[in-house]
Scaffold this motif. Structure first.
Motif, short mmCIF file in Angstrom:
data_model
loop_
_atom_site.label_atom_id
_atom_site.label_comp_id
_atom_site.label_asym_id
_atom_site.label_seq_id
_atom_site.Cartn_x
_atom_site.Cartn_y
_atom_site.Cartn_z
N ILE A 23 -60.83 33.85 -97.70
CA ILE A 23 -60.62 34.54 -96.40
C ILE A 23 -61.66 34.71 -95.79
O ILE A 23 -61.38 34.58 -94.27
CB ILE A 23 -59.92 36.14 -97.00
N SER A 24 -62.83 34.84 -95.99
CA SER A 24 -63.95 34.93 -95.16
C SER A 24 -64.00 33.82 -94.33
O SER A 24 -64.32 33.86 -93.29
CB SER A 24 -65.10 35.12 -96.09
N LEU A 25 -64.01 32.59 -94.98
CA LEU A 25 -64.04 31.21 -94.00
C LEU A 25 -62.91 31.24 -93.15
O LEU A 25 -63.10 31.03 -91.92
CB LEU A 25 -63.87 29.97 -94.98
N ARG A 33 -68.00 42.15 -94.87
CA ARG A 33 -66.84 42.55 -94.01
C ARG A 33 -65.47 42.66 -94.59
O ARG A 33 -64.72 43.53 -94.66
CB ARG A 33 -67.01 41.94 -92.83
N ILE A 34 -65.26 41.45 -95.26
CA ILE A 34 -63.80 41.37 -95.82
C ILE A 34 -63.70 42.36 -96.87
O ILE A 34 -62.72 43.24 -96.88
CB ILE A 34 -63.67 39.79 -96.40
N ILE A 35 -64.52 42.82 -97.67
CA ILE A 35 -64.56 43.51 -98.87
C ILE A 35 -64.71 44.93 -98.45
O ILE A 35 -63.95 45.73 -98.83
CB ILE A 35 -65.79 43.27 -99.99
N GLU A 40 -61.37 49.83 -97.19
CA GLU A 40 -61.11 51.14 -96.12
C GLU A 40 -59.61 50.85 -96.21
O GLU A 40 -58.88 52.30 -96.31
CB GLU A 40 -61.65 50.51 -94.85
N TYR A 41 -58.81 50.02 -96.34
CA TYR A 41 -57.38 49.87 -96.26
C TYR A 41 -56.90 50.61 -97.60
O TYR A 41 -55.82 51.25 -97.52
CB TYR A 41 -56.80 48.48 -96.41
N TYR A 42 -57.75 50.19 -98.66
CA TYR A 42 -57.17 50.76 -100.09
C TYR A 42 -57.54 52.20 -100.12
O TYR A 42 -56.47 53.06 -100.74
CB TYR A 42 -58.01 50.07 -100.99
#
Length: 79
Positions: A23-25, A33-35, A40-42
């Motif tokens: 997903i990062s790529l 940032r992805i994590i 944050e969403y969770y």
């Protein structure tokens, strides 16, 4: 390092690591940032779960809006 930012170490299984990297790529974002976004969403989701649980709680721990307003007014007087 940005102010208000803390470095945290986590352990991921191989599957999650590959998913994050993929997903990062795809999105051109860092793994961090992805994590951070996912966390944050969770946490937003958990806030909603907790709010719904509290809303449906019929114990004596729930106060009315009038009681909360009175409590806040009393806090302002103390300040």
């Amino acid at each position: 390092m940005e102010q208000g930012v803390a470095k945290v170490s986590i352990t991921l299984n191989a599957y999650l690591r590959k998913e994050v990297d993929s997903i990062s790529l795809e999105l051109g974002k860092t793994r961090s940032r992805i994590i951070a976004d996912a966390l944050e969403y969770y946490l937003d989701f958990l806030d909603l779960v907790i709010a719904e649980r509290r809303l449906n709680d019929e114990s004596d721990n729930v106060i009315s809006s009038e009681e909360m307003e009175k409590f806040i007014d009393e806090m302002e007087v103390e300040i």
